[in-house]
Design an enzyme around this catalytic site. Structure first.
Site, PDB file in Angstrom:
ATOM      1  CG  ASP A  98      -1.653   1.259   1.455  1.00 53.45           C
ATOM      2  OD1 ASP A  98      -2.319   1.707   0.515  1.00 53.45           O
ATOM      3  OD2 ASP A  98      -1.571   1.820   2.558  1.00 53.45           O
ATOM      4  CE  LYS A 112      -7.885   7.575  -0.311  1.00 48.63           C
ATOM      5  NZ  LYS A 112      -7.630   6.641   0.800  1.00 48.63           N
TER       6      LYS A 112
END
Length: 260
Positions: A10, A51
């Site tokens: 990540d 998001k």
């Protein structure tokens, strides 16, 4: 697991941005703009997701939705999510370059992986436009994985879907999931790895799950720090993590211990 051929990291909270503060700051500012002050737990719980999905998930939280109803007299809708996401992108893009520094031990670990012939991939909850900023700054500071994929590359089906991991596997022509490792700092990362069937590792220090700056973390009383570490470790394991490491310095020893 089989001999490791590919490690997929990540970004924010795992390899860069100690504590994962760039998106947190932007989410808080967006919700406050709309008259709602979210708690840190509410902001960080969906961390790692696409998001826009993160905003949608926060709006669905009972306390936040009750405040929204009180303020606007109706439930939030898709148009509200779109407007909040537009503002989120604007705020995040303006600060990303300040939150792209590699975390401790990342550069050394990347170098050791390459010495061992292990490819370095990555996935993220950021968009391509956001990643253009993050990757440029991170590379200037010494960190550049061999590949990265955002939700844009998989029809916006980001975490916890496994498709960004599959794109990495395709890129490096890895034929089986048991030759792949995923490392992340959120429950969404763990679920992504588990859904892809790869060996999945949670990282504790500097993670979004801890949610502290380096200075705040190291200033904690040892008993408080130990309690926090155990809480995060339990959260990762309950989400399905195969292993948990304190920081990136623990990755190579772990891989050597578990690889056949």
């Amino acid at each position: 697991m089989k001999k490791c051929e590919l490690v997929i990291f990540d970004w924010a909270g795992t390899t860069v941005d100690y504590g994962c503060f760039a998106p947190v700051q932007a989410f808080v500012e967006v919700f406050k703009h709309f008259g709602i002050a979210p708690t840190m737990d509410e902001v960080r719980k969906p961390m790692g997701m696409l998001k826009r999905d993160h905003i949608k998930t926060m709006l669905a939280m009972p306390r936040i939705q009750a405040l929204w109803l009180e303020k606007y007299g109706k439930a939030s809708g898709e148009s509200d999510i779109d407007e909040m996401y537009r503002l989120f992108e604007e705020k995040l893009m303006s600060i990303l370059t300040d939150f792209s520094s590699p975390k401790p031990y990342v550069l050394e670990t990347a170098a050791k992986l390459r010495e061992k012939g292990i490819s370095i991939g990555s996935t993220t909850g950021y968009t391509d436009e956001m990643m253009a900023i993050v990757t440029k700054k991170a590379e200037e500071l010494g960190y550049a994985p061999d590949a990265w994929f955002s939700p844009n590359s998989v029809n916006n089906m980001g975490r916890p879907y496994p498709y960004m991991i599959y794109r990495n596997m395709e890129q490096f022509r890895v034929h089986a999931a048991d030759h792949v490792v995923k490392v992340g700092d959120t429950v969404s990362d763990i679920r992504e790895g588990r859904n892809a069937g790869v060996y999945t590792i949670g990282i504790i220090e500097g993670s979004s799950e801890i949610g502290l700056t380096q200075e705040e973390y190291h200033s904690l009383p040892l008993s408080h720090r130990a309690s926090l570490i155990q809480k995060v470790k339990t959260r990762y394991l309950e989400a399905g993590a195969d292993a948990v490491i304190m920081n990136m310095s623990g990755l190579i020893p772990l891989l050597e211990a578990v690889s056949e």
